[in-house]
Scaffold this active site. Structure first.
Site, PDB file in Angstrom:
ATOM      1  N   ASN A  13       0.763  -1.311  -0.024  1.00  0.00           N
ATOM      2  CA  ASN A  13       0.148  -0.125  -0.311  1.00  0.00           C
ATOM      3  C   ASN A  13       0.848   1.193  -0.104  1.00  0.00           C
ATOM      4  O   ASN A  13       0.191   2.388  -0.023  1.00  0.00           O
ATOM      5  CB  ASN A  13      -1.002  -0.016   1.309  1.00  0.00           C
ATOM      6  CG  ASN A  13      -0.289   0.246   2.493  1.00  0.00           C
ATOM      7  OD1 ASN A  13       0.908  -0.043   2.654  1.00  0.00           O
ATOM      8  ND2 ASN A  13      -1.184   0.040   3.359  1.00  0.00           N
ATOM      9  N   CYS A  14       2.168   1.301  -0.089  1.00  0.00           N
ATOM     10  CA  CYS A  14       3.014   2.116  -0.031  1.00  0.00           C
ATOM     11  C   CYS A  14       2.876   2.800  -1.460  1.00  0.00           C
ATOM     12  O   CYS A  14       3.142   2.331  -2.654  1.00  0.00           O
ATOM     13  CB  CYS A  14       4.603   1.805   0.133  1.00  0.00           C
ATOM     14  SG  CYS A  14       5.888   3.264  -0.054  1.00  0.00           S
ATOM     15  N   ASP A  15       2.587   4.374  -1.757  1.00  0.00           N
ATOM     16  CA  ASP A  15       2.611   5.115  -2.887  1.00  0.00           C
ATOM     17  C   ASP A  15       3.777   4.896  -3.987  1.00  0.00           C
ATOM     18  O   ASP A  15       3.826   4.660  -5.107  1.00  0.00           O
ATOM     19  CB  ASP A  15       2.136   6.549  -2.815  1.00  0.00           C
ATOM     20  CG  ASP A  15       0.630   6.420  -2.239  1.00  0.00           C
ATOM     21  OD1 ASP A  15      -0.045   5.734  -2.115  1.00  0.00           O
ATOM     22  OD2 ASP A  15       0.570   7.590  -1.637  1.00  0.00           O
TER      23      ASP A  15
END
Length: 126
Positions: A13-15
Site C-alpha cells: 500500500n506504499c504509494d
C-alpha cells in the site's frame, strides 16, 4: 510476462511501491514482489543492501515510522549495525521500494529515469 528477473521489496500500500510496480508492469518487466509486512525483511540480504547503496540511503528518516520513534531510538542509529537492528525490528523504516536487479544491483526508492536505465541494460543483455 517473462520469468521474473528482479525482485521488488516493500509494502503493497506504499504509494512509491505502487508507482514502481506500475512502471515495471507498463514496461513489460516481470518481477517478484516481497511484502515486508507478510514476509519480513530478508535478514540475509540486508547486509548487501547496507553495503550498497548504504545504510543512510536505506533508512527512511522522512517516513511516519521514523517520526513515531522516540528520540533515544532515533539518536541510537549511528552506524550500519544500529541501522540494521532497527530495520529488522521496524521494517517500515526502510525506504521503499528496494529493487534487486539482475547482477545484484540494488536501487532504493523509485525514479523513472533510473528504472529506465536499468531496463535498457536488461534489454541489451537479452
Amino acid at each position: 510476462m517473462n520469468t521474473p528477473l528482479l525482485t521488488v521489496y516493500g509494502i503493497p500500500n506504499c504509494d512509491t511501491v505502487k508507482k514502481a510496480r506500475s512502471w515495471l508492469a507498463e514496461h513489460g518487466l516481470a518481477y517478484q514482489f516481497h511484502d515486508f509486512k507478510k514476509q519480513g525483511v530478508p535478514a540475509g540480504l540486508l547486509p548487501d543492501w547496507i553495503e550498497s547503496p548504504g545504510w543512510e540511503m536505506l533508512l527512511n528518516r522522512k517516513g511516519t515510522t521514523w517520526r513515531k520513534l522516540d528520540e533515544a531510538t532515533r539518536l541510537a542509529v549511528v552506524d550500519a549495525a544500529s541501522a540494521t537492528a532497527l530495520m529488522l525490528a521496524q521494517p517500515s523504516v526502510i525506504k521503499r521500494p528496494v529493487v534487486v536487479w539482475p547482477g545484484q544491483h540494488i536501487t532504493v526508492g523509485f525514479n523513472a529515469e533510473n528504472f529506465a536505465a536499468h531496463a535498457a541494460a536488461l534489454a541489451q543483455k537479452a
